[in-house]
Design an enzyme around this catalytic site. Structure first.
Site, PDB file in Angstrom:
ATOM      1  N   LYS A 272       0.653  -0.942   2.890  1.00  0.00           N
ATOM      2  CA  LYS A 272       0.829   0.260   1.301  1.00  0.00           C
ATOM      3  C   LYS A 272       1.801   0.469   2.144  1.00  0.00           C
ATOM      4  O   LYS A 272       2.375   0.843   2.708  1.00  0.00           O
ATOM      5  CB  LYS A 272      -0.470   1.400   1.377  1.00  0.00           C
ATOM      6  CG  LYS A 272      -0.414   1.965   0.544  1.00  0.00           C
ATOM      7  CD  LYS A 272      -0.065   2.031  -0.738  1.00  0.00           C
ATOM      8  CE  LYS A 272      -0.531   3.076  -1.540  1.00  0.00           C
ATOM      9  NZ  LYS A 272      -0.320   2.600  -3.362  1.00  0.00           N
TER      10      LYS A 272
ATOM     11  N   CYS B  45       7.963   2.772  -7.274  1.00  0.00           N
ATOM     12  CA  CYS B  45       6.763   3.455  -7.534  1.00  0.00           C
ATOM     13  C   CYS B  45       6.887   3.831  -9.012  1.00  0.00           C
ATOM     14  O   CYS B  45       7.507   5.039  -9.227  1.00  0.00           O
ATOM     15  CB  CYS B  45       5.525   3.974  -6.638  1.00  0.00           C
ATOM     16  SG  CYS B  45       4.568   5.062  -7.022  1.00  0.00           S
TER      17      CYS B  45
ATOM     18  N   SER C 178       4.492  -2.832 -11.055  1.00  0.00           N
ATOM     19  CA  SER C 178       3.697  -3.112 -12.274  1.00  0.00           C
ATOM     20  C   SER C 178       4.717  -2.553 -12.972  1.00  0.00           C
ATOM     21  O   SER C 178       5.880  -1.984 -13.301  1.00  0.00           O
ATOM     22  CB  SER C 178       2.292  -2.785 -11.873  1.00  0.00           C
ATOM     23  OG  SER C 178       3.112  -1.086 -11.467  1.00  0.00           O
TER      24      SER C 178
HETATM   25  C1  DHB Z   1       1.645   2.687  -5.810  1.00  0.00           C
HETATM   26  C2  DHB Z   1       2.208   2.637  -7.179  1.00  0.00           C
HETATM   27  C3  DHB Z   1       3.235   0.930  -7.604  1.00  0.00           C
HETATM   28  O1  DHB Z   1       3.162   0.222  -8.440  1.00  0.00           O
HETATM   29  C4  DHB Z   1       4.004   1.083  -5.686  1.00  0.00           C
HETATM   30  O2  DHB Z   1       4.875   0.485  -6.182  1.00  0.00           O
HETATM   31  C5  DHB Z   1       4.046   2.408  -5.473  1.00  0.00           C
HETATM   32  C6  DHB Z   1       2.609   3.277  -4.821  1.00  0.00           C
HETATM   33  C7  DHB Z   1       0.861   4.149  -6.486  1.00  0.00           C
HETATM   34  O3  DHB Z   1       0.555   4.526  -7.185  1.00  0.00           O
HETATM   35  O4  DHB Z   1       0.085   4.628  -4.919  1.00  0.00           O
END
Ligand code: DHB
Length: 309
Positions: free
Chosen positions: A45, A128, A192
């Site tokens: 993550k 993000c 996304s």
């Molecule tokens: C999150 C979503 C993402 O697309 C990303 O690249 C990093 C973090 C999130 O909301 O945690």
């Protein structure tokens, strides 16, 4: 015997797919499950300096076609991932640290910290979409390049960047060329689609709560957008930038499409949410079946071999 091996610079992947950062990779337990599966690599993550609870729930929705999330970077903080890195080495797969900052200095700090640990690569997440009031770094092309240039000078590890969807060829052309000059090894394309809303007809509500119910879209509708990014980044970088395709992979056929388009590997998000790490076993079987039918022994031979129309 069919050989599914692929590589990105010095990293060797026994299978050309792994978890998309953010899915099944927040705790040591989840990361070990990815390690034990047929996934070709393990990515964490996106880690921040301090641990984070993330946005209020419900913050993730998925069905058979799509996912939408506004997680808000819930993660255990870089110390946790640095501590468990050595426990993940036993899987003998590339181990990738995804890092996410709120400032230029955060990124430099995080890259220094993971440099000392057992990670094989650093993926700088500049895309993000879910932190309100923070714009997506990667839409400031020169700031992004400066961050990457600084990290490149400090790290000996394989260096990747996670980018969002763009909407002009000229931005992609500029970025692709400059990423090569800066010495970035690979780009994960794409994060996304940042501004997406999904309505639940029964409840007459949006399916997630944070940020007005608007978050990042994943799933099969994203695949054509991601494939176009793979093709264009590859073209404008004159094949010098290596690429991980991300978006809507749910079958061996999807993996094959991305590889033909020039991706060295793919990352699986929405479908991994749905199926869990056993999906990698299915993808492997399906991909082997395609290659068998086409009488191909080495998957590598097909990378970038999309025919001209
Ligand atoms: C999150 C979503 C993402 O697309 C990303 O690249 C990093 C973090 C999130 O909301 O945690």
């Amino acid at each position: 015997m069919i050989n599914l091996q692929t590589s990105i610079k010095t990293l060797t992947f026994s299978c050309p797919f792994f978890n998309a950062s953010g899915v099944w990779c927040t705790s040591e337990k989840e990361l070990k499950e990815i390690g034990e599966s047929e996934s070709g690599a393990i990515i964490t993550k996106s880690m921040t300096i301090k641990k984070r609870q993330g946005n209020e729930e419900p913050r993730l929705y998925f069905d058979n076609y799509l996912s939408v999330n506004s997680m808000g970077l819930p993660n255990r903080g870089y110390r946790y991932y640095c501590q468990i890195a050595s426990n993940l080495k036993k899987f003998k797969k590339p181990l990738i640290a995804s890092i996410a900052g709120f400032s230029f200095d955060d990124y430099l700090f995080l890259s220094d910290k993971v440099e000392e640990k057992d990670f094989d690569a650093i993926e700088v997440n500049l895309s993000c979409p879910n932190i309100l009031g923070k714009k997506i770094f990667a839409y400031d092309l020169d700031l992004s390049l400066t961050i990457l240039e600084k990290i490149r000078k400090k790290t000996k590890k394989v260096l990747g960047v996670k980018l969002p969807p763009y909407n002009s060829r000229s931005e992609i052309e500029y970025l692709a060329k400059r990423l090569v000059e800066v010495g970035v090894d690979y780009a994960s394309l794409i994060n996304s689609l940042p501004l997406s809303a999904v309505v639940d007809v029964e409840k007459e509500k949006l399916v997630i709560t944070p940020n007005m119910g608007i978050g990042g879209l994943g799933g099969e509708g994203v695949k054509p957008v991601a494939l176009a990014h793979v093709i264009l980044f590859r073209y404008y970088s004159q094949n010098k930038l290596e690429i991980v395709g991300v978006g809507g992979v749910k079958s061996g056929e999807d993996v094959y499409q991305y590889l033909l388009a020039g991706a060295k590997a793919v990352a699986v998000g929405t479908a991994l949410l749905r199926e869990g790490p056993k999906i990698f076993f299915r993808l492997k079987k399906e991909l082997e079946e395609i290659l068998k039918k086409k009488k191909i022994s080495y998957l590598k031979e097909k990378i970038g071999k999309l025919k001209k129309i």
